[in-house]
Each structure stands twice: as structure tokens, then as C-alpha cells.
Design a protein around this motif. Structure first.
Motif: not given
Length: 269
Positions: A75-100
Motif C-alpha cells: 500500500t506504500c510508495d516507498v520503503l526505508i528498510l533497515g534502521p535499527g533492524l537487527g541482524r537475526s536470521d528472520s531480519c535477513q529473510k525479511l530484507v531479502e523478501t522485500l528487496l525481491r
């Protein structure tokens, strides 16, 4: 929508969202783990804070949050992805999913850059996409898999053209490189901005402008206004005592001056 935050790093997502609003974005969501929902929501008036399942061990997003965040992102035009996100495996998967999967504009910062550095090489998947990366020198060496940066301009330009990612290489002189070969250098800013949180502010500004203008305009304006606001903060408070939130407070003054110059027919700096 700003996606980030975890226990101990709630401030990052707050600063990014506040800067995004100061850049003129109409509606800003902050997607955070349930673990930090209360402190974030209770201290943010203008942004709409959304809570998603958190991992009790890491205090960051749980894997169960990924689908919900992905759907809200649609529903959004822009994502700002990563500030204070953390480096867990689930966060890794989240970033990969949104990037793709996210089709809009993405500003990838902080722990989002760490997640990108661990992804398998798939540069062709980003060709023609509207993705901005905002690394400082240490983060740039990680995402480019290099041991040093001999020439920041050449390094940023090669990375942008090779990956298809718009690259903002932060430093004493900030280098902006586009995949088409265009490169700009900003000499605005000062050593007082070399502190935790300043990068979150920059990501928020670029994201806020990206919701209104082309990504090229958003990146150039964001970097210029961020540096100029930092200089105003240093002039008033000193480089030693200024904080990232002081940069946000000076953004309206910079924008007002730019608008006044345009109305008076003065040349832009």
C-alpha cells in the motif's frame, strides 16, 4: 513506510520516520516489532506505528512478521528498510523478501545493508529497479566485498554501474552515483554529523522526498539538505554537542530558504 527497530535500537526508526515527515511525506508508517511498539508509539505523534510479531530472543522481527509487513508494504510508495533492524536470521529473510518483491522505491540503510551483503549475488534482479543504498565507508566495503576504498568516487561509480543500485557513499565528501554513470559530490556537512543516528536521518529525508519526486531528485535533495541542516546545527550548537535530532530540527529552515530563493529568482546552490 519505515521498517526497522529492535530492542535497544528503537531510536533509529523514530529518527528516520521523523525526518521522512519533515521532508514532506504525506503519510508515514513505522513498522516495528511488538517488543518496542509502546516506546515508539508513545513518543511519535505524526507517524502511524504498526506492530508486528517479535522474536523473544532477539527483540527484533520474528519470521511470522514477514508476510504481514510485505502486505502492508504493497500500500506504500516507498520503503526505508533497515534502521535499527537487527541482524537475526528472520531480519535477513525479511530484507531479502522485500528487496525481491516490493515494486516501489527502496532506501536501504544500516542493518538492511548488512542483510544485502549476505545475499547471494543476483545483480540482474535489481536492473531497472529503484533502490538506493546509503553506506558509510565500512558498510560500503562490506556490501562491495572490498578491503579498502582508494578512490571513493571511482568505487561508488563502479558499484552503482555494476549492481544497478543508486549509491550514496557517505563520508567527509558524500558521493552520489547512479547506474547510468552520473556522479555528484556533496561537500556539505561536518564532523559533528559522524555520530549514530545521522544516517537514519539521511535515509528518512531521501525516503520522504522519494514519495514526491523522482529518485534522482530525492537523493540529491536529501543529501544536500541533510548536510546543510547539519551545518546549521553545528553553527548554533557546535560540532561537539549537536545531535542527529538537531539536524531534523534544522531541515525546515533549509527547505524554507530554498523555497524563498526560488520565489526570488535566485540561482540554486
Amino acid at each position: 513506510m519505515v521498517v526497522g527497530g529492535c530492542v535497544g535500537y528503537a531510536g533509529a526508526v523514530k529518527m528516520a520516520a521523523a525526518a521522512c515527515l519533515r521532508a514532506g511525506a504525506g503519510l508515514v508508517y513505522a513498522a516495528v516489532p511488538e517488543s518496542i511498539y509502546v516506546p515508539v508509539a508513545s513518543s511519535m505523534t505524526e507517524a502511524m506505528v504498526l506492530a508486528f510479531p517479535s522474536d523473544p530472543l532477539t527483540g527484533g522481527f520474528a519470521s511470522e512478521s514477514i508476510e504481514g509487513i510485505r502486505k502492508k508494504a504493497e500500500t506504500c510508495d516507498v520503503l526505508i528498510l533497515g534502521p535499527g533492524l537487527g541482524r537475526s536470521d528472520s531480519c535477513q529473510k525479511l530484507v531479502e523478501t522485500l528487496l525481491r518483491t516490493f515494486p516501489g522505491k527502496i532506501i536501504l540503510d544500516a542493518d538492511g545493508l548488512y542483510a544485502y551483503s549476505r545475499m547471494k549475488a543476483d545483480n540482474e534482479g535489481f536492473a531497472g529497479r529503484q533502490i538506493v543504498v546509503t553506506p558509510h565507508h565500512g558498510e560500503f566495503m562490506r556490501i562491495s566485498h572490498s578491503d579498502e576504498i582508494r578512490n571513493p568516487v571511482e568505487a561508488a561509480s563502479e558499484f552503482a554501474s555494476g549492481t544497478g543500485l543508486i549509491t550514496v557513499l557517505k563520508g567527509p565528501d558524500t558521493v552520489i552515483s547512479f547506474p547510468n554513470g552520473k556522479t555528484y559530490i556533496s561537500r556539505k556537512g561536518n564532523p559533528g554529523m559522524a555520530t549514530g543516528g545521522s544516517g537514519d536521518v539521511l535515509a528518512g529525508l531521501i525516503g520522504g522526498f522519494a514519495a514526491q519526486f523522482s529518485l534522482e531528485q530525492a537523493v540529491i535533495n536529501g543529501v544536500f539538505i541533510h548536510g546543510t541542516a547539519g551545518d546549521l546545527a553545528a553553527e548554533e550548537l557546535s560540532e561537539y554537542s549537536m545531535l542527529p535530532t538537531d539536524i531534523i530540527s534544522k531541515v525546515p529552515l533549509v527547505i524554507k530558504q530554498i523555497l524563498n530563493n526560488k520565489r526570488e529568482g535566485l540561482d540554486d546552490e
